[in-house]
Scaffold this motif. Structure first.
Motif, PDB file in Angstrom:
ATOM      1  N   ARG A 146       0.808  -1.228   0.000  1.00  0.00           N
ATOM      2  CA  ARG A 146       0.000   0.000   0.000  1.00  0.00           C
ATOM      3  C   ARG A 146       0.843   1.282   0.000  1.00  0.00           C
ATOM      4  O   ARG A 146       0.315   2.363  -0.261  1.00  0.00           O
ATOM      5  CB  ARG A 146      -0.897   0.032   1.229  1.00  0.00           C
ATOM      6  CG  ARG A 146      -1.950  -1.029   1.254  1.00  0.00           C
ATOM      7  CD  ARG A 146      -2.668  -1.026   2.618  1.00  0.00           C
ATOM      8  NE  ARG A 146      -3.553  -2.148   2.751  1.00  0.00           N
ATOM      9  CZ  ARG A 146      -4.814  -2.169   2.342  1.00  0.00           C
ATOM     10  NH1 ARG A 146      -5.324  -1.109   1.764  1.00  0.00           N
ATOM     11  NH2 ARG A 146      -5.550  -3.244   2.493  1.00  0.00           N
ATOM     12  N   GLN A 172       3.050   4.338  -0.919  1.00  0.00           N
ATOM     13  CA  GLN A 172       3.233   5.107  -2.144  1.00  0.00           C
ATOM     14  C   GLN A 172       4.450   6.014  -1.988  1.00  0.00           C
ATOM     15  O   GLN A 172       4.511   6.830  -1.056  1.00  0.00           O
ATOM     16  CB  GLN A 172       1.985   5.945  -2.424  1.00  0.00           C
ATOM     17  CG  GLN A 172       2.036   6.680  -3.742  1.00  0.00           C
ATOM     18  CD  GLN A 172       0.787   7.529  -3.941  1.00  0.00           C
ATOM     19  OE1 GLN A 172       0.446   8.355  -3.111  1.00  0.00           O
ATOM     20  NE2 GLN A 172       0.110   7.299  -5.061  1.00  0.00           N
ATOM     21  N   TYR A 174       5.048   9.711  -6.430  1.00  0.00           N
ATOM     22  CA  TYR A 174       3.727   9.421  -6.993  1.00  0.00           C
ATOM     23  C   TYR A 174       2.608  10.168  -6.275  1.00  0.00           C
ATOM     24  O   TYR A 174       1.442  10.050  -6.644  1.00  0.00           O
ATOM     25  CB  TYR A 174       3.430   7.921  -6.921  1.00  0.00           C
ATOM     26  CG  TYR A 174       4.127   7.120  -7.987  1.00  0.00           C
ATOM     27  CD1 TYR A 174       3.578   7.011  -9.263  1.00  0.00           C
ATOM     28  CD2 TYR A 174       5.322   6.465  -7.729  1.00  0.00           C
ATOM     29  CE1 TYR A 174       4.206   6.282 -10.245  1.00  0.00           C
ATOM     30  CE2 TYR A 174       5.964   5.731  -8.706  1.00  0.00           C
ATOM     31  CZ  TYR A 174       5.403   5.641  -9.968  1.00  0.00           C
ATOM     32  OH  TYR A 174       6.040   4.917 -10.926  1.00  0.00           O
ATOM     33  N   PRO A 188      -3.622   2.958  -5.093  1.00  0.00           N
ATOM     34  CA  PRO A 188      -2.911   4.208  -5.356  1.00  0.00           C
ATOM     35  C   PRO A 188      -1.792   4.033  -6.391  1.00  0.00           C
ATOM     36  O   PRO A 188      -1.072   3.031  -6.380  1.00  0.00           O
ATOM     37  CB  PRO A 188      -2.326   4.575  -3.985  1.00  0.00           C
ATOM     38  CG  PRO A 188      -3.221   3.889  -2.999  1.00  0.00           C
ATOM     39  CD  PRO A 188      -3.646   2.607  -3.671  1.00  0.00           C
ATOM     40  N   GLY A 219       1.554   3.908  -8.468  1.00  0.00           N
ATOM     41  CA  GLY A 219       2.948   3.695  -8.117  1.00  0.00           C
ATOM     42  C   GLY A 219       3.198   2.706  -7.005  1.00  0.00           C
ATOM     43  O   GLY A 219       4.341   2.341  -6.759  1.00  0.00           O
ATOM     44  N   THR A 220       2.142   2.239  -6.348  1.00  0.00           N
ATOM     45  CA  THR A 220       2.328   1.275  -5.268  1.00  0.00           C
ATOM     46  C   THR A 220       2.581  -0.112  -5.844  1.00  0.00           C
ATOM     47  O   THR A 220       2.238  -0.397  -6.996  1.00  0.00           O
ATOM     48  CB  THR A 220       1.094   1.223  -4.350  1.00  0.00           C
ATOM     49  OG1 THR A 220      -0.047   0.796  -5.123  1.00  0.00           O
ATOM     50  CG2 THR A 220       0.806   2.575  -3.708  1.00  0.00           C
ATOM     51  N   TRP A 230      -0.676  -1.388  -6.949  1.00  0.00           N
ATOM     52  CA  TRP A 230      -1.139  -0.907  -8.251  1.00  0.00           C
ATOM     53  C   TRP A 230      -0.494  -1.705  -9.376  1.00  0.00           C
ATOM     54  O   TRP A 230      -1.162  -2.110 -10.326  1.00  0.00           O
ATOM     55  CB  TRP A 230      -0.826   0.588  -8.435  1.00  0.00           C
ATOM     56  CG  TRP A 230      -1.336   1.091  -9.758  1.00  0.00           C
ATOM     57  CD1 TRP A 230      -2.557   1.638 -10.010  1.00  0.00           C
ATOM     58  CD2 TRP A 230      -0.658   1.042 -11.025  1.00  0.00           C
ATOM     59  NE1 TRP A 230      -2.684   1.938 -11.351  1.00  0.00           N
ATOM     60  CE2 TRP A 230      -1.522   1.577 -11.990  1.00  0.00           C
ATOM     61  CE3 TRP A 230       0.588   0.597 -11.423  1.00  0.00           C
ATOM     62  CZ2 TRP A 230      -1.179   1.686 -13.338  1.00  0.00           C
ATOM     63  CZ3 TRP A 230       0.939   0.696 -12.767  1.00  0.00           C
ATOM     64  CH2 TRP A 230       0.056   1.244 -13.715  1.00  0.00           C
TER      65      TRP A 230
END
Length: 160
Positions: A35, A37, A41, A52, A54-55, A58
């Motif tokens: 989670r 970031q 980002y 979110p 760039g995580t 993601w």
């Protein structure tokens, strides 16, 4: 080794090679890490239904979504039209998206393994040679694998 066997081996290597692959890059990711970031980002607008930007989460969700789509493109290669990507189905946890990625990879690998060398000369989406499309999907795995490795390094050094 024929072209299909070489492609399948490349998919296997991009997925699970001990040094340069997606799966080893994801070993040991915790929910907190998935989670997190990176500050670079923070200004990126989130997409509805997606983790979110760039995580690690993601990237996993993105890869799972597109691997499933790529498999559909390969299976529909001789159809009059190729389906557009389906809307993403949000998952409640990182573990669910990671499992979705594993299933999507298996689906994509099976679609490639079912091809014949003659299939590689055909076009997908009425314009792209199938061989070129498959090479692009391998590069997509490599691209995001590298991003995942950097995201994890940023996580480990976040307090330094």
């Amino acid at each position: 080794m024929d072209a299909i066997a070489l492609l399948v081996q490349s998919f296997d290597d991009a997925w699970s090679h001990p040094w340069e692959a997606l799966l080893p890059t994801l070993e040991g990711v915790t929910d907190e890490e998935a989670r997190w970031q990176a500050p670079c980002y923070a200004a990126e607008a989130p997409e509805a239904g997606w983790p979110p930007p760039g995580t690690v989460w993601w990237h996993v969700a993105h890869l799972a979504h597109y691997k499933a789509y790529y498999a559909a493109v390969v299976r529909a290669r001789t159809a009059a039209t190729v389906p557009d990507p389906a809307p993403r189905v949000p998952r409640a946890t990182f573990a669910e998206d990671l499992e979705s990625l594993r299933r999507a990879h298996d689906e994509q690998r099976a679609a490639v393994a079912a091809l014949t060398p003659a299939d590689l000369d055909g076009l997908v989406r009425d314009r792209t040679p199938l061989a070129e499309f498959l090479a692009a999907t391998l590069r997509h795995d490599a691209w995001h694998g590298g991003q995942l490795a950097v995201a994890r390094r940023l996580w480990r050094t976040r307090g330094a």
